[in-house]
Design an enzyme around this catalytic site. Structure first.
Site, PDB file in Angstrom:
ATOM      1  N   LYS A   1       5.011  -7.883   1.637  1.00  0.00           N
ATOM      2  CA  LYS A   1       3.614  -8.018   2.061  1.00  0.00           C
ATOM      3  C   LYS A   1       3.377  -9.435   2.569  1.00  0.00           C
ATOM      4  CE  LYS A   1      -1.044  -7.126   0.091  1.00  0.00           C
ATOM      5  NZ  LYS A   1      -1.755  -6.726  -1.153  1.00  0.00           N
TER       6      LYS A   1
ATOM      7  N   SER B   1      -4.962  -2.856  -0.585  1.00  0.00           N
ATOM      8  CA  SER B   1      -4.727  -3.760   0.521  1.00  0.00           C
ATOM      9  C   SER B   1      -3.263  -3.798   0.981  1.00  0.00           C
ATOM     10  CB  SER B   1      -5.147  -5.174   0.135  1.00  0.00           C
ATOM     11  OG  SER B   1      -4.318  -5.664  -0.909  1.00  0.00           O
TER      12      SER B   1
ATOM     13  N   SER C   1      -4.521  -2.405  -5.365  1.00  0.00           N
ATOM     14  CA  SER C   1      -3.958  -2.622  -4.029  1.00  0.00           C
ATOM     15  C   SER C   1      -2.515  -2.182  -3.842  1.00  0.00           C
ATOM     16  CB  SER C   1      -4.085  -4.100  -3.643  1.00  0.00           C
ATOM     17  OG  SER C   1      -5.366  -4.350  -3.142  1.00  0.00           O
TER      18      SER C   1
END
Ligand SMILES: [Mg+2]
Ligand SMILES: [Zn+2]
Lengths: 480, 94, 477
Positions: A67, A142, A166
């Site tokens: 990420k 997210s 997330s």
């Protein structure tokens, strides 16, 4: 006969490593299968051209996506924000370093909601991510880029972060496994902070075995993170195939009966409970009276911490600067106006307000007390059960734009996932079925969430593995 | 509930320059969120200790041993405005 | 002194920031630096790069505990760090990590002034304002140097127990000495390792309620601290006399003009939005940590001063020794080696020895405490006179050696026995008939020339007091 690229892209990490060790797969070829695949999902913000020079270890030869919230030395790191456009960190995050040290190679940096704030990946400054299950559907957030990449065969596994759901919510929406470990299990050093007391690094993988494999490489205590504890003895590969003697708690006051839970999700969850019983597990009714207030506490605490964590983005030392013509205050305001997106501004505003003079006690002070109650609810529950089970997300993947204009509706996506980070306990989401969205259309993945006491990862992964085997969830077919 | 003036005050504290339109929208969006959040106002929390952190350890300390600082060229490389080895900013009181 | 003292009482509290002498910064491994090129002592942590985290410096905690113990504070069993949020280029994270509602230590005392709290925090960066005048108001831009950012600080806050500007200066000096003797800081005001703010207010004499206070910032010497407070008290008295209110504000004292100006900028009122620092865990000093810190704390100056006063030392000598650890240790060593009145020994150490060293300048060297003890013993035993003792001391300081040998070699020993001395005195009186006449007539000052003659003849071996006594006896005055 050599495997096709599409076939390679469907491998799990453990599966690929097994072939490499057997001499049946060349790590470069495996890496290349992903690197050359078209990223029509906009899952990546940066992609590596080659595997570099991997180290030696348990993950030797495994390509892994990370990420974009993790700092990577000399590699662009934006956290999905305009304010860090072009920023290239001077150092690498501990979690990424551990993967590389174990022999993994970096496939790329995945798209995400700006500074990890969002549940649909519509808050990235660099465009939406598409859910590979349906082109008009969000992947969740997210860690939406990480989830989409793994589900869509653009990476066998990815690092994500989970502050209020997330990792678990996008894993659920994309039909993969998402693990949020106990707070402190994995170092936060080099992970751009959203809400420091909640943020936790975790994994998005194609199966439970891979989640254990990566966690074992990651769960080391880090002297650079005062709140890092690691997991004593590491995590061994899960092996369980039944659930005999395992007690699963279901809380009627925090369950699939709650308002906003899609009928298909509730049905799937009911079937999941039946399966647990079939495997020898016991369903025990428990009470989590404050869990339903998790969202309220979360939407005070997380914004409060984010408002101070994001204060360093001020146009002085790195990143974007705007409004240089005026005085200092106008530079600050112009930089942050231009650099932050709407959701980030909203959270900064909410957090600043909640901490400001006159409001602290009513909002932040109260939220911290609710947090105490949520923790003690779990503690009491774990005196009687091994794990708590809930649906991961109240809904399957929704259409892009469906909730973008209604922040509160979007926040409700995290209903089942926020209490765990508030209590610091681990939780995992595994794909548990398919269900038709309330708005109609093709069936989409539903996730089942298991949460356990702090540092119960080993047992939780064992139980998850037994369920995974019995569920027999068909992963999304990878297309060329 | 939060009104326009409060939003403006908070925006200033947070160094966010909001347009008029953003101010209006922010006021209404924040009000909806706060209304939800304020449900915790109904809970009986007397005598409940606040939890700001779940990690139950103390005294995580680092030995006072110097480590090399970073080359200035490297740390200044990403600075929006580097001058004479320093970070230049507009004057606080120009 | 102006007449406001007849109507108002000053209430003053001090806030003192002390930079700790650690080898690294508070939360990272960079060395704190003074006078280095800008930004060479920085790293991603102290520059607040994204993703970095603070880790507390162990020695900084030890030093803070030592300071707290030297100030007789109670150590909190568990204290936490907070974030103090505000935007300014000298604060890289957008917040300062400090301690807020639970400080490391509290409820202490130094002399007559109570200590409110002692806590740990981090220093800010340095800003240089560039432009025509180099001053902030006319500057066009500022340059930020993060070398100092993150240097460990201990903040000491007194209760408002200080009653005058001079008292504030004296107490601040005592505090500096107390902290210096723990070894935790250089406490140099010139170098900025000791910084002093004052909270100042006035109230009508006899009133219970406190007046509105102002905060005087960063006075960079003890003299300016005193003058700044005095000027502010004067200003407040003027306002109160005119029936105006004192505004609660932050002020700057300009020592060259004596002017006091408001530091309130056009910025919005401060709202620091404190919250517990989630990146750090609580401090819970263990017995070992506290004992280790206690071991570095010697006898505090205030306690030493009181003990010396009890031994009979003059007030000035007691304070001088309390403020000078090295000299005090030397004094104690000499005292150990000789059976003599402590105040007499103090006279030798603080008076004669310090003077002899001063006179010797760069030629002077250390003399062992037992040498001085032996010298004092010789004088006590009247083997040599006090004056001869001083001459021996001068030689000791310059060349070293054994006091008895020096006295022998220089012909200062053996003293002057009474009968011999009587004869010398008689000869001196005879040679100074005029002075003797004046002395008989009651002019005490006339004794000088006669004493001088005796001293010349005995080469200073005679004791001045004894000689004067003998002259008076002979002359019957
Ligand atoms: Mg301070
Ligand atoms: Zn540093």
């Amino acid at each position: 006969m050599s495997a096709t690229a599409v076939e390679l892209r469907g491998l799990t990490v453990a599966g690929g490593l097994e072939r490499i060790r057997a001499g049946e797969l060349d790590p470069g070829e495996w890496f290349g299968a992903y690197a050359s695949a078209d990223d029509g999902l906009n899952a990546y913000l940066w992609r590596a051209d080659d595997p570099g020079a991997p180290g030696e270890g348990a993950l030797e030869g495994a390509p892994i996506a990370v990420k974009d919230i993790f700092c990577t030395e000399g590699i662009p790191t934006t956290a999905g924000s305009r304010i860090l456009e072009g920023y290239s960190p001077a150092y690498t995050a501990t979690a990424v370093r551990l993967l590389l040290d174990a022999g993994a190679s970096l496939l790329g940096k995945t798209n995400m909601d700006e500074f990890a704030m969002g549940s649909s990946n519509e808050n990235s400054a660099y465009g939406n991510v598409t859910n590979p299950w349906g082109t008009n559907r969000v992947p969740g957030g997210s860690s939406g880029g990480s989830a989409a990449a793994v589900a869509g065969g653009l990476a066998p596994a990815a690092l994500g972060t989970d502050t209020g759901g997330s990792i678990r919510q996008p894993a659920s929406l994309c039909g993969i496994v998402g693990l949020k470990p106990t707070y402190g299990a994995i170092s936060r050093y080099g992970m751009i902070a959203f809400a420091s007391s909640l943020d936790q690094c975790g994994t998005l993988t194609r199966d439970v075995t891979d989640a254990a494999l990566l966690l074992d490489a990651l769960c080391k205590r880090d002297p650079c993170d005062s709140t890092s504890l690691g997991i004593d003895g590491g995590v061994s590969s899960p092996a369980r195939t039944d659930l005999k003697g395992v007690r699963f708690g279901v809380a009627p006051d925090f369950s699939a009966d709650a308002e906003g839970v899609e009928a298909g999700v509730a049905d799937t969850f009911a079937r999941n409970l039946d399966l647990i019983r079939e495997l020898g597990g016991e369903i025990v009714e428990i009470s989590l009276p404050h869990a339903q207030h998790g969202l309220s506490a979360y939407y005070v605490i997380a914004p409060a911490e984010c408002s101070t964590n994001l204060a360093r983005f001020d146009g002085v030392r790195y990143g974007l600067r705007a409004g240089d013509g005026g005085d200092l205050t106008s530079m600050y305001e112009a930089t942050r106006e231009a650099g932050f997106g709407a959701e980030v501004k909203r959270r900064i505003m909410l957090g600043t307000y909640a901490l400001s003079a006159g409001y602290y006690d009513a909002y932040y002070g109260r939220a911290l007390r609710v947090r105490t109650k949520i923790s003690s609810d779990f503690e009491q529950a774990f005196a009687n059960v091994d794990f708590v089970v809930t649906p991961t997300s109240p809904v399957v993947a929704f259409e892009q734009g469906a909730k973008a204009a209604d922040p509160m509706a979007m926040y409700l996506s995290d209903y089942f996932t926020v209490p765990m980070p508030l209590a610091g306990i681990p939780a995992i989401s595994i794909p548990s079925g398919l269900s038709e969205p309330a708005s109609g259309g093709p069936e989409l993945p539903v996730g089942l969430q298991l949460a356990g006491p702090a540092f119960s990862e080993a047992g939780m992964l064992d139980a998850a593995l037994a369920l995974e085997k019995a569920l027999g969830f068909e992963p999304l077919e990878i297309v060329a | 509930m939060i009104d326009r003036d409060q939003v403006l005050h908070v925006a200033r504290l947070a160094r966010l320059e909001l347009t008029d339109e953003e101010l209006e929208r922010m006021a209404s969006e924040l009000s909806v969120i706060l209304e939800h959040v304020e449900r915790i106002g109904e809970l009986d929390l007397d005598g409940v200790e606040p939890t700001s952190h779940v990690v139950d350890i103390t005294n995580v300390l680092r030995a006072d041993e110097p480590r090399p600082s970073w080359p200035r060229e490297r740390t200044l490389a990403g600075a929006p405005d580097a001058t004479e080895g320093a970070y230049r900013v507009p004057s606080p009181q120009a | 002194m102006s007449e406001w003292h007849e109507r108002y009482e000053a209430v003053i509290g001090l806030e003192i920031h002390v930079q700790l002498s650690t080898r690294t910064k508070m939360f990272c491994g960079c060395e704190p630096s003074f006078g280095a090129d800008p930004n060479v002592h920085t790293c991603p942590v102290c520059l607040a790069h994204p993703g970095t985290l603070p880790v507390v410096n162990e020695r900084a905690v030890g030093y803070a505990l030592a300071i707290a113990l030297a100030l007789d504070c109670e150590i909190a069993p568990r204290s936490i760090f907070h974030r103090k949020n505000y935007f300014y280029p000298d604060i890289p994270k957008g917040y300062q990590i400090s301690q807020y509602d639970i400080p490391l230590a509290s409820a202490g005392r130094l002399g007559e002034v109570r200590i409110h709290r002692v806590h740990l925090e981090e220093d800010t960066a340095k800003m240089i304002h560039v432009g025509e005048s180099g001053r902030i108001h006319a500057s066009t831009a500022s340059l930020v140097d993060f070398n100092r950012a993150g240097t460990p600080l201990v903040e000491i806050v007194s209760e408002p127990d200080i009653s005058s500007a001079a008292h504030a200066r004296e107490w601040a000096q005592l505090l500096r000495e107390t902290v210096r003797q723990t070894g935790a800081s250089d406490v140099s005001m010139e170098e900025g390792s000791l910084r002093c703010d004052a909270n100042v207010s006035l109230r009508p004499l006899g009133a219970k309620e406190l007046g509105t206070k102002t905060e005087l910032k960063n006075m960079n010497s003890f003299r300016f601290l005193e003058r700044g407070i005095e000027a502010e008290l004067e200003r407040q008295a003027g306002l109160l006399d005119a029936g105006s209110a004192v505004d609660q504000e932050t002020l700057h004292f300009d020592p060259t003009s004596g002017a006091i100006t408001s530091l309130r900028s056009k910025e919005y009122a401060h709202d620091y939005r404190y919250l517990p620092e989630p990146d750090l865990v609580p401090l819970a000093p263990t017995e070992e940590m506290i004992e280790a810190a206690r071991a570095t704390v010697g006898e505090a100056p205030a306690a030493r001063e009181a003990r010396y006063a009890e031994l009979g030392l003059a007030a000035a000598q007691a304070r001088q020794l309390a403020f000078d650890t090295d000299l005090a240790e030397y004094f104690e060593a000499v005292l150990e080696g000789v059976r003599a009145d402590p105040s007499a020994v103090a006279n030798w150490v603080v008076g004669d020895l310090v003077a002899a060293r001063r006179d010797a300048g760069s030629d002077g060297g250390e003399i062992p405490a037992d040498s001085l003890a032996r010298l004092i013993a010789m004088v006590q035993a009247k083997e040599i006179s006090h004056g001869a003792g001083r001459q021996v001391l001068a030689v000791l300081v310059k060349q070293g050696g054994d006091p008895a040998e020096i006295a022998e070699r220089e012909g200062l020993s053996g003293g002057a026995d009474s009968s011999e001395l009587e004869a010398v005195v008689e000869r001196a009186i005879a040679a100074n008939e005029e002075a003797a006449e004046k002395l008989r007539a009651g002019k005490g000052g006339a004794i000088g020339p006669i004493v001088g003659a005796v001293m010349r003849e005995t080469k200073g071996r005679a004791d001045g007091g004894e000689v004067a006594e003998l002259i008076r006896t002979k002359l019957g005055v």
